[in-house]
Scaffold this motif. Structure first.
Motif, PDB file in Angstrom:
ATOM      1  N   ASP A   1    -100.121  19.932  33.943  1.00 25.03           N
ATOM      2  CA  ASP A   1     -99.281  19.713  35.072  1.00 25.03           C
ATOM      3  C   ASP A   1     -99.046  21.065  35.598  1.00 25.03           C
ATOM      4  N   HIS A   2     -98.685  21.991  34.866  1.00 27.54           N
ATOM      5  CA  HIS A   2     -98.250  23.572  35.268  1.00 27.54           C
ATOM      6  C   HIS A   2     -99.764  23.873  35.930  1.00 27.54           C
ATOM      7  N   VAL A   3    -100.952  24.002  35.247  1.00 30.09           N
ATOM      8  CA  VAL A   3    -102.148  24.455  35.710  1.00 30.09           C
ATOM      9  C   VAL A   3    -102.692  23.869  37.024  1.00 30.09           C
ATOM     10  N   HIS A   4    -102.759  22.554  37.023  1.00 27.78           N
ATOM     11  CA  HIS A   4    -103.221  21.603  37.891  1.00 27.78           C
ATOM     12  C   HIS A   4    -102.282  21.912  39.429  1.00 27.78           C
ATOM     13  N   SER A   5    -100.887  22.024  39.053  1.00 27.82           N
ATOM     14  CA  SER A   5    -100.194  22.517  40.350  1.00 27.82           C
ATOM     15  C   SER A   5    -100.565  23.504  41.059  1.00 27.82           C
ATOM     16  N   TYR A   6    -101.256  24.604  40.694  1.00 28.80           N
ATOM     17  CA  TYR A   6    -101.893  25.785  41.415  1.00 28.80           C
ATOM     18  C   TYR A   6    -103.243  25.879  41.635  1.00 28.80           C
ATOM     19  N   THR A   7    -104.021  24.614  41.035  1.00 30.64           N
ATOM     20  CA  THR A   7    -105.267  24.891  41.218  1.00 30.64           C
ATOM     21  C   THR A   7    -105.897  23.544  41.789  1.00 30.64           C
ATOM     22  N   GLY A   8    -105.089  22.587  42.544  1.00 30.26           N
ATOM     23  CA  GLY A   8    -105.737  21.369  43.038  1.00 30.26           C
ATOM     24  C   GLY A   8    -106.429  20.516  42.046  1.00 30.26           C
TER      25      GLY A   8
ATOM     26  N   LYS B   1     -95.400  31.173  31.053  1.00 30.78           N
ATOM     27  CA  LYS B   1     -96.399  30.576  31.868  1.00 30.78           C
ATOM     28  C   LYS B   1     -96.361  31.552  33.093  1.00 30.78           C
ATOM     29  N   THR B   2     -97.751  31.512  33.700  1.00 27.50           N
ATOM     30  CA  THR B   2     -98.104  32.449  34.833  1.00 27.50           C
ATOM     31  C   THR B   2     -98.618  31.562  36.011  1.00 27.50           C
ATOM     32  N   ASP B   3     -98.425  32.164  37.208  1.00 27.19           N
ATOM     33  CA  ASP B   3     -99.226  31.180  38.201  1.00 27.19           C
ATOM     34  C   ASP B   3     -99.753  32.293  39.299  1.00 27.19           C
ATOM     35  N   THR B   4    -100.483  31.710  40.257  1.00 28.39           N
ATOM     36  CA  THR B   4    -101.416  32.702  41.054  1.00 28.39           C
ATOM     37  C   THR B   4    -100.998  33.622  41.636  1.00 28.39           C
ATOM     38  N   SER B   5     -99.657  33.892  41.630  1.00 26.11           N
ATOM     39  CA  SER B   5     -99.000  35.110  42.086  1.00 26.11           C
ATOM     40  C   SER B   5     -98.608  36.141  41.010  1.00 26.11           C
ATOM     41  N   SER B   6     -98.820  35.794  39.908  1.00 22.77           N
ATOM     42  CA  SER B   6     -98.151  36.420  38.880  1.00 22.77           C
ATOM     43  C   SER B   6     -99.187  37.823  38.548  1.00 22.77           C
TER      44      SER B   6
ATOM     45  N   SER C   1    -105.712  26.855  30.679  1.00 22.73           N
ATOM     46  CA  SER C   1    -105.637  27.547  32.162  1.00 22.73           C
ATOM     47  C   SER C   1    -106.817  26.806  32.803  1.00 22.73           C
ATOM     48  N   SER C   2    -107.128  27.628  33.957  1.00 20.74           N
ATOM     49  CA  SER C   2    -108.284  27.187  34.651  1.00 20.74           C
ATOM     50  C   SER C   2    -108.906  28.626  34.899  1.00 20.74           C
ATOM     51  N   PHE C   3    -110.204  28.932  34.611  1.00 17.85           N
ATOM     52  CA  PHE C   3    -111.013  29.819  34.868  1.00 17.85           C
ATOM     53  C   PHE C   3    -110.861  30.475  36.132  1.00 17.85           C
ATOM     54  N   GLY C   4    -110.761  31.838  36.157  1.00 16.78           N
ATOM     55  CA  GLY C   4    -110.711  32.531  37.507  1.00 16.78           C
ATOM     56  C   GLY C   4    -109.213  32.596  38.013  1.00 16.78           C
ATOM     57  N   SER C   5    -108.370  31.987  37.415  1.00 21.71           N
ATOM     58  CA  SER C   5    -107.045  32.087  38.077  1.00 21.71           C
ATOM     59  C   SER C   5    -106.097  32.389  37.056  1.00 21.71           C
ATOM     60  N   GLN C   6    -104.873  32.928  37.471  1.00 25.46           N
ATOM     61  CA  GLN C   6    -103.548  33.229  36.493  1.00 25.46           C
ATOM     62  C   GLN C   6    -102.748  32.107  36.365  1.00 25.46           C
ATOM     63  N   ALA C   7    -103.056  30.970  36.955  1.00 26.21           N
ATOM     64  CA  ALA C   7    -102.284  29.658  36.486  1.00 26.21           C
ATOM     65  C   ALA C   7    -102.574  29.217  35.113  1.00 26.21           C
TER      66      ALA C   7
END
Length: 488
Positions: free
Chosen positions: A119-126, A181-186, A152-158
């Motif tokens: 859920d955490h990863v998907h919330s930032y990666t569509g 946990k980290t997100d795309t702004s981290s 994670s999702s490759f190419g993303s800090q999510a």
């Protein structure tokens, strides 16, 4: 070879399974197993896999076995159904061994990826990524086995590092929630955990990070195994020059009692090709870590020594991707485990187990050859003269422009320029070497000096020529590795 492989950069991986206990012990006639496992790729063959399909290994020793946990990654041969049994597969494959040579598949640590991580990863990666689990780290706390896993999702800090626990190294493991946990702004990227307890203060520290923003260290609560301060992301402990385009990842932290130092191993460059391992050391598990030349690894300077790289001995197509290591301290002996990608395609992944030695200066070196269970023997100076294959490691020129620090599809060309290639050198009785740059040697019974390089010497198994031989491994004055094996 006509094959298909789905690969993800560093620590990401593909879905792994693996194992086999059919690999026979070494003898004067044969290797423990053959490197090419294209004929045993389906899931039904996992009892024959042994060291095949291992990516990002983490190791622990119990009273009964050595256990290795690794990323969900596997090699898929084109036209061959992988899951030919149509069974439900778990996540984080487990292998076990009694001798570090012969390995058997022991199941999966988790039945599925924990939903909070997805859920955490998907919330930032569509809703992209979070398809598998990467880079597990195994740690024992009292009678509990803890696995720190990455999603994670490759190419993303999510990204998400979670914790799962079990009373047995073979599970079942129960998820205990998020560690960091980290997100795309981290700034940083929450994958690739490694955990250690301070010998003096009893504080527990976790190193982590990949590519984005360098590697970080944060304190854990020893009792829960989670963050000491919820929401803490720690502080920077290692980065590198050209960090916007060049990879640094996969921290592995260990302690050496003789030198009373903590060693931080890191991996540089694309996992598919020039993946290589470097190391720094510190008085404290949370740093600062200094490299071979006294540089702080938190500064934007490429660090040395370099311990591995892409290489090729004679009678072998070569190994690339020699990075993301796990290190084991085993009753006074040390071993390094890492993935190696088999040329010419660099798609098949074998776990390499290498004995690690220590120079009097307190710096580690690793064996030029994979461990095959042979015992060390004393070596005298009269055994040194002869013909040797020697590899001097150096950084190699990328064949293509990198994407997210990795080789894009179609960016790999197989030729010798993509490897550190061995040269045959004659070490003569009078201490001379027939080479314009590497031209002299001395040996005092323990330390072999090749020009300015200080090297350890030991017995080992020559996998390319299938025989016992003498090996050396050292560090040159410029911080690069030099490997050698006697062939005549």
């Amino acid at each position: 070879m006509n094959i298909l492989k789905i690969f993800f950069p560093a620590s990401l991986a593909i879905l792994i399974l693996a194992m086999g206990c059919n690999e026979k012990a070494p003898s004067p006639e044969t290797n423990p197993y053959k490197d090419d496992y294209a004929d045993i790729t389906p899931l039904s063959q996992r009892d024959k896999w042994g060291t095949a399909n291992v990516h990002d290994p983490s190791i622990i020793k119990t009273d009964s076995f050595y256990y290795v946990y690794s990323t969900d990654a596997y090699y898929i041969k084109r036209g061959v159904k992988f899951n030919d049994t149509d069974e439900k597969m778990g996540n984080i494959p487990i292998r076990r061994s009694k001798d570090l040579v012969n390995w058997e598949f022991a199941g999966w640590a988790l039945e599925s990826i924990p939903q909070p991580a997805i859920d955490h990863v998907h919330s930032y990666t569509g809703n992209k990524g979070a398809d598998n689990m990467w880079a597990p780290y195994i740690y024992k706390h009292n009678d509990t086995y803890r696995i720190y896993y990455s999603v994670s999702s490759f190419g993303s800090q999510a990204s998400y590092i979670g914790l799962a626990e079990a009373r047995s190294p073979e599970g079942p493991f129960t998820d205990k929630g998020v560690v960091v946990k980290t997100d795309t702004s981290s700034v940083m990227n929450a994958i690739d955990a490694s955990v250690i307890k301070d010998k003096k203060t009893d504080k527990v520290w976790m190193h982590y990070g990949s590519y984005f923003g360098g590697l970080h260290v944060m304190e854990l609560d020893e009792e829960t195994g989670l963050a000491k301060t919820p929401g803490d992301q720690g502080n920077l402990v290692a980065t590198r020059g050209n960090k916007e385009t060049r990879v640094i990842e996969a921290p592995e932290i260990i302690y050496h009692p003789e030198f009373d130092q903590y060693y931080l191993f890191v991996s540089y460059d694309p996992l598919f090709t020039f993946y290589n391992i470097r190391v720094g050391r510190s008085d404290n598990p949370n740093g600062p870590f200094l490299d071979y030349f006294g540089n702080d690894m938190a500064e934007e300077t490429n660090n040395y020594p370099m311990l591995t790289h892409s290489y090729m001995f004679e009678n072998h197509p070569g190994w690339s991707g020699n990075g993301h290591c796990g290190v084991l301290s085993d009753n006074g002996k040390f071993f390094m485990l890492h993935q190696g990608r088999l040329a010419p395609d660099n798609l098949q992944m074998r776990m390499h187990v290498r004995e690690m030695k220590w120079l009097p200066s307190g710096w580690p070196v690793v064996s030029p050859e994979r461990y095959a269970g042979l015992k060390d023997k004393s070596i005298n100076s009269g055994e040194i003269p002869g013909t040797w294959e020697v590899i001097h490691f150096k950084d190699l020129v990328d064949q293509t422009e990198l994407w997210q620090g990795q080789i894009p599809p179609g960016g790999w060309t197989y030729d010798k320029s993509a490897f550190n290639v061995s040269e045959k050198l004659e070490l003569s009785d009078d201490g001379k070497i027939n080479h314009e740059c590497i031209n002299q040697w001395t040996f005092d019974g323990e330390l072999l000096e090749i020009n300015d390089a200080k090297c350890t010497v030991f017995t080992g198994w020559d996998w390319e020529n299938e025989k016992e031989t003498i090996l050396f491994s050292g560090i040159m004055e410029n911080g690069t590795a030099i490997w050698g094996k006697k062939v005549e």
